[in-house]
Write a protein that holds these residues in place. Structure first.
Motif, PDB file in Angstrom:
ATOM      1  N   ARG A  42       0.691  -1.133  -0.020  1.00  0.00           N
ATOM      2  CA  ARG A  42      -0.014  -0.011  -0.207  1.00  0.00           C
ATOM      3  C   ARG A  42       0.997   1.220   0.008  1.00  0.00           C
ATOM      4  N   VAL A  43       1.864   1.285   0.806  1.00  0.00           N
ATOM      5  CA  VAL A  43       2.824   2.280   0.867  1.00  0.00           C
ATOM      6  C   VAL A  43       3.500   2.713  -0.546  1.00  0.00           C
ATOM      7  N   ILE A  44       3.912   1.568  -1.019  1.00  0.00           N
ATOM      8  CA  ILE A  44       4.654   1.718  -2.248  1.00  0.00           C
ATOM      9  C   ILE A  44       3.549   2.496  -3.458  1.00  0.00           C
ATOM     10  N   GLU A  45       2.587   1.817  -3.543  1.00  0.00           N
ATOM     11  CA  GLU A  45       1.604   2.264  -4.594  1.00  0.00           C
ATOM     12  C   GLU A  45       1.204   3.503  -4.238  1.00  0.00           C
ATOM     13  N   THR A  46       1.001   4.035  -3.322  1.00  0.00           N
ATOM     14  CA  THR A  46       0.744   5.147  -2.658  1.00  0.00           C
ATOM     15  C   THR A  46       1.699   6.312  -3.148  1.00  0.00           C
ATOM     16  N   LEU A  47       2.727   5.935  -2.751  1.00  0.00           N
ATOM     17  CA  LEU A  47       3.979   6.995  -2.852  1.00  0.00           C
ATOM     18  C   LEU A  47       4.311   7.301  -4.361  1.00  0.00           C
ATOM     19  N   ARG A  48       3.913   6.098  -5.332  1.00  0.00           N
ATOM     20  CA  ARG A  48       4.156   6.022  -6.702  1.00  0.00           C
ATOM     21  C   ARG A  48       3.093   7.119  -7.610  1.00  0.00           C
ATOM     22  N   LYS A  49       2.328   7.625  -6.614  1.00  0.00           N
ATOM     23  CA  LYS A  49       1.400   8.349  -7.260  1.00  0.00           C
ATOM     24  C   LYS A  49       1.625   9.684  -7.458  1.00  0.00           C
ATOM     25  N   TYR A  50       2.966  10.117  -6.754  1.00  0.00           N
ATOM     26  CA  TYR A  50       3.324  11.549  -6.852  1.00  0.00           C
ATOM     27  C   TYR A  50       4.556  11.511  -7.679  1.00  0.00           C
ATOM     28  N   ASP A  51       4.517  12.409  -8.820  1.00  0.00           N
ATOM     29  CA  ASP A  51       5.601  12.635  -9.609  1.00  0.00           C
ATOM     30  C   ASP A  51       7.098  13.094  -8.858  1.00  0.00           C
ATOM     31  N   THR A  52       6.879  13.621  -7.673  1.00  0.00           N
ATOM     32  CA  THR A  52       8.040  14.008  -6.963  1.00  0.00           C
ATOM     33  C   THR A  52       8.983  12.779  -6.460  1.00  0.00           C
ATOM     34  N   PHE A  53       8.458  11.597  -6.359  1.00  0.00           N
ATOM     35  CA  PHE A  53       9.155  10.591  -5.895  1.00  0.00           C
ATOM     36  C   PHE A  53       9.606   9.387  -6.863  1.00  0.00           C
ATOM     37  N   GLU A  54      10.708   9.024  -6.954  1.00  0.00           N
ATOM     38  CA  GLU A  54      10.923   7.621  -7.644  1.00  0.00           C
ATOM     39  C   GLU A  54      11.051   6.476  -6.436  1.00  0.00           C
ATOM     40  N   VAL A  55      10.121   5.482  -6.457  1.00  0.00           N
ATOM     41  CA  VAL A  55       9.862   4.572  -5.378  1.00  0.00           C
ATOM     42  C   VAL A  55      10.516   3.242  -5.959  1.00  0.00           C
ATOM     43  N   PHE A  56      11.270   2.494  -4.985  1.00  0.00           N
ATOM     44  CA  PHE A  56      11.764   1.554  -5.345  1.00  0.00           C
ATOM     45  C   PHE A  56      11.230   0.401  -4.721  1.00  0.00           C
ATOM     46  N   ASP A  57      11.178  -1.183  -5.310  1.00  0.00           N
ATOM     47  CA  ASP A  57      10.679  -2.437  -4.886  1.00  0.00           C
ATOM     48  C   ASP A  57      11.259  -2.620  -3.584  1.00  0.00           C
ATOM     49  N   SER A  58      10.541  -3.320  -2.800  1.00  0.00           N
ATOM     50  CA  SER A  58      11.100  -3.619  -1.417  1.00  0.00           C
ATOM     51  C   SER A  58      10.834  -5.079  -1.127  1.00  0.00           C
ATOM     52  N   LYS A  59      11.719  -5.918  -0.768  1.00  0.00           N
ATOM     53  CA  LYS A  59      11.262  -7.069   0.016  1.00  0.00           C
ATOM     54  C   LYS A  59      11.622  -7.045   1.404  1.00  0.00           C
ATOM     55  N   ALA A  60      11.716  -5.794   2.099  1.00  0.00           N
ATOM     56  CA  ALA A  60      12.055  -5.681   3.477  1.00  0.00           C
ATOM     57  C   ALA A  60      10.733  -5.010   4.270  1.00  0.00           C
ATOM     58  N   ASN A  61      10.990  -4.784   5.428  1.00  0.00           N
ATOM     59  CA  ASN A  61       9.859  -3.883   6.275  1.00  0.00           C
ATOM     60  C   ASN A  61      10.150  -2.552   6.337  1.00  0.00           C
ATOM     61  N   PHE A  62      10.552  -1.905   4.993  1.00  0.00           N
ATOM     62  CA  PHE A  62      10.683  -0.449   4.626  1.00  0.00           C
ATOM     63  C   PHE A  62      10.552  -0.240   3.190  1.00  0.00           C
ATOM     64  N   VAL A  63      10.404   0.901   2.898  1.00  0.00           N
ATOM     65  CA  VAL A  63      10.420   1.555   1.507  1.00  0.00           C
ATOM     66  C   VAL A  63      11.656   2.393   1.298  1.00  0.00           C
ATOM     67  N   LEU A  64      12.357   2.349   0.367  1.00  0.00           N
ATOM     68  CA  LEU A  64      13.168   3.513   0.081  1.00  0.00           C
ATOM     69  C   LEU A  64      12.535   4.519  -1.159  1.00  0.00           C
ATOM     70  N   PHE A  65      12.902   5.517  -1.269  1.00  0.00           N
ATOM     71  CA  PHE A  65      12.406   6.380  -2.442  1.00  0.00           C
ATOM     72  C   PHE A  65      13.348   7.108  -2.416  1.00  0.00           C
ATOM     73  N   ASP A  66      13.349   7.882  -3.636  1.00  0.00           N
ATOM     74  CA  ASP A  66      14.294   9.300  -4.153  1.00  0.00           C
ATOM     75  C   ASP A  66      13.239  10.329  -4.316  1.00  0.00           C
ATOM     76  N   ALA A  67      13.436  11.339  -3.231  1.00  0.00           N
ATOM     77  CA  ALA A  67      12.608  12.598  -3.530  1.00  0.00           C
ATOM     78  C   ALA A  67      13.313  13.887  -4.225  1.00  0.00           C
TER      79      ALA A  67
END
Length: 356
Positions: free
Chosen positions: A278-303
């Motif tokens: 849910r967090v990945i899909e929501t953050l990807r709605k914003y053009d400001t961010f590049e959101v990376f796939d994750s297999k951990a309990n966190f999400v990395l994104f480039d703002a």
């Protein structure tokens, strides 16, 4: 005048900097250290209270580690003779590096990798060959296979911290099987990933798989890590290299009770995976961010250029995430822990208010 060797050495250590812990922000929503808040505090209180009742801290925990290893053995379905424990997985990695590596040892890893491991290599002057992540925060398995011929030790955190990347199982197995030196696979975030290589130690003598109760069980403060390896290494590590009493009585007794209730951990892990999506899909709605796939309990994104502003704006709303900055060609990386549904919603609402 006689050279002050002690002070010279201290100055060299001081110049290293050491592992950087996150900033402390009082009363902030804490999504900066990959801790597991889906495991309830009541669960923790119950097992620690019961652990205290089973403990007499006037005595050394004689036989306690052995009982804990038996419980870990049941949990991972691996013989107890192939298991060892440490004061957090950090200490296990430290003892391996300080006893099995030197200035002449070449370690192959990713860039970035677990920060503590990097800092420990610097402390012991162990050379690192680090293969950088690609722009999509994935690793080139072909490059790893090529470079592995020049290394003595292979270390990979799988999934990786801070990117969340995990090789496909087939790719990682191919790399591990072809490597002739010591292989250390750090699965601190393994329960949130797609697979574990723990069972491979039964057939691969040079493989050590390191795991922990800090993330999946929400017991970071108890400091309990463990490893799975061939029985000769496990015996040498526990009887010779490890401290006589590496874990406190409270840690031992509490961990045994937690492992008896591993279904609670599995339920929490499933919730975290769903919230991660849910967090990945929501953050990807914003053009400001590049959101990376994750297999951990966190999400990395480039703002990108807005990362400092995003970080500061969240702090002003009492939400603390990790400010990482440059990773590879990405200049503005931020990392957010996946918390409870309520915590994640608060974070996402703050992002919406900031960017919407």
């Amino acid at each position: 005048m006689k050279r002050n060797w002690f002070d010279e050495k201290r100055k060299r250590f001081s110049a290293l900097g050491g592992y950087q812990k996150p900033d402390i922000h009082q009363d902030a929503l804490k999504l900066d250290s990959n801790e597991n808040y889906v495991i309830s505090k009541q669960f923790q209180n119950d097992i620690i209270l019961s652990g205290r009742k089973n403990s007499d801290v006037r005595e050394y925990p004689l036989g306690g580690v052995e009982r804990l290893i038996q419980m870990i053995s049941k949990f991972v379905n691996i013989p107890s003779s192939m298991i060892g424990v440490g004061n957090g997985s950090d200490q296990i990695l430290d003892l391996i590096l300080s006893n099995f590596a030197s200035k002449q040892t070449r370690i192959l890893t990713s860039k970035p990798t677990f920060g503590f491991f990097e800092e420990r290599c610097k402390l012991y002057s162990i050379p690192l060959m680090a293969i950088p992540f690609l722009d999509n925060m994935k690793l080139d398995i072909t490059e790893f296979l090529k470079q592995s011929k020049n290394a003595d030790i292979l270390y990979l955190d799988s999934p990786n911290n801070p990117t969340g990347f995990q090789f496909s199982k087939n790719d990682l197995q191919k790399l591990v099987e072809s490597f002739e030196g010591l292989v250390i696979i750090d699965e601190a975030y393994g329960e949130f990933g797609d697979y574990s290589l723990a069972k491979r130690v039964k057939t691969q003598e040079n493989l050590i798989v390191v795991q922990t109760l800090s993330k999946s069980f929400g017991l970071a403060g108890l400091r309990l890590g463990y490893f799975i390896a061939n029985k000769n290494f496990a015996e040498t590590f526990m009887n010779i290299l490890q401290y006589p009493y590496p874990l406190s009585t409270i840690t031992i007794e509490s961990a045994i009770l937690a492992l008896e209730k591993s279904n609670i951990m599995k339920n929490a892990t499933s919730q975290i995976k769903a919230e991660r999506k849910r967090v990945i899909e929501t953050l990807r709605k914003y053009d400001t961010f590049e959101v990376f796939d994750s297999k951990a309990n966190f999400v990395l994104f480039d703002a990108h250029g807005a990362y400092k502003r995003v970080y500061s704006a969240l702090i002003e709303q009492s939400i603390s995430i990790r400010k990482l900055g440059k990773i590879g060609n990405h200049e503005g990386c931020l990392r957010v822990t996946i918390g409870t549904k309520e915590m994640n919603s608060k974070f996402l609402l703050a992002i919406r208010d900031l960017l919407g």
